[in-house]
Design an enzyme around this catalytic site. Structure first.
Site, short mmCIF file in Angstrom:
data_model
loop_
_atom_site.label_atom_id
_atom_site.label_comp_id
_atom_site.label_asym_id
_atom_site.label_seq_id
_atom_site.Cartn_x
_atom_site.Cartn_y
_atom_site.Cartn_z
CG ASP A 226 -0.18 0.04 2.54
OD1 ASP A 226 0.99 -0.37 2.56
OD2 ASP A 226 -0.76 0.47 3.52
CD GLU A 227 -0.61 4.39 3.38
OE1 GLU A 227 0.48 4.41 3.98
OE2 GLU A 227 -1.69 4.58 3.94
#
Length: 152
Positions: free
Chosen positions: A138-139
């Site tokens: 993620d991210e």
């Protein structure tokens, strides 16, 4: 990557985060193999399963900076960032691409294989199998800034 202190060049440590404080401690700032094996055994004795998370390609600054330091010392076998990549981006934590593992590099694949192999060994030492784990994924890029994904 296991040592944190206030060194803007990040030659002796990586910058502090999440309340780790401005000064490097003489105390270990990581779990040793023996510590982790002890945690595994303690948890297993209480019917608790420890599921490791390999958070990548984002949230990998300690690994990326550490492997860059290793490359500067002549061993780029686990390099996680392409030195020829000129991509400019900003992560959610406001770092540049030095906090993201580049999944396109053979050396990144070697790093992940080595990482998982070492964790499997610790589970084996604790006489446990590693049958569940999580890869974060993620991210990696802050899409709220600039043109978001349309910039690619």
């Amino acid at each position: 990557g296991s040592r944190r202190c206030f060194d803007l060049s990040e030659e002796t440590c990586i910058l502090t985060q999440l309340g780790s404080g401005p000064d490097a401690s003489d105390e270990p700032q990581f779990y040793s193999v023996a510590d982790f094996v002890e945690i595994l055994k303690y948890a297993a004795a209480r019917n608790v399963k420890v599921a490791p998370e390999f958070n990548m390609p984002g949230h990998a600054r300690a690994a990326v900076v550490s492997m860059e330091a290793r490359a500067k010392n002549g061993d780029d076998s686990y390099r996680l960032m392409d030195p020829d990549d000129e991509t400019e981006l900003l992560t959610v934590q406001f770092y540049d691409r030095s906090s993201i593992i580049n999944p396109c590099l053979d050396s990144s694949v070697r790093f992940v294989v080595k990482l998982v192999d070492e964790v499997v060994k610790m589970y084996a030492e604790a006489q446990l199998g590693l049958d569940v784990w999580q890869f974060g994924g993620d991210e990696a890029k802050n899409i709220l800034l600039g043109a978001g994904y349309s910039a690619y």
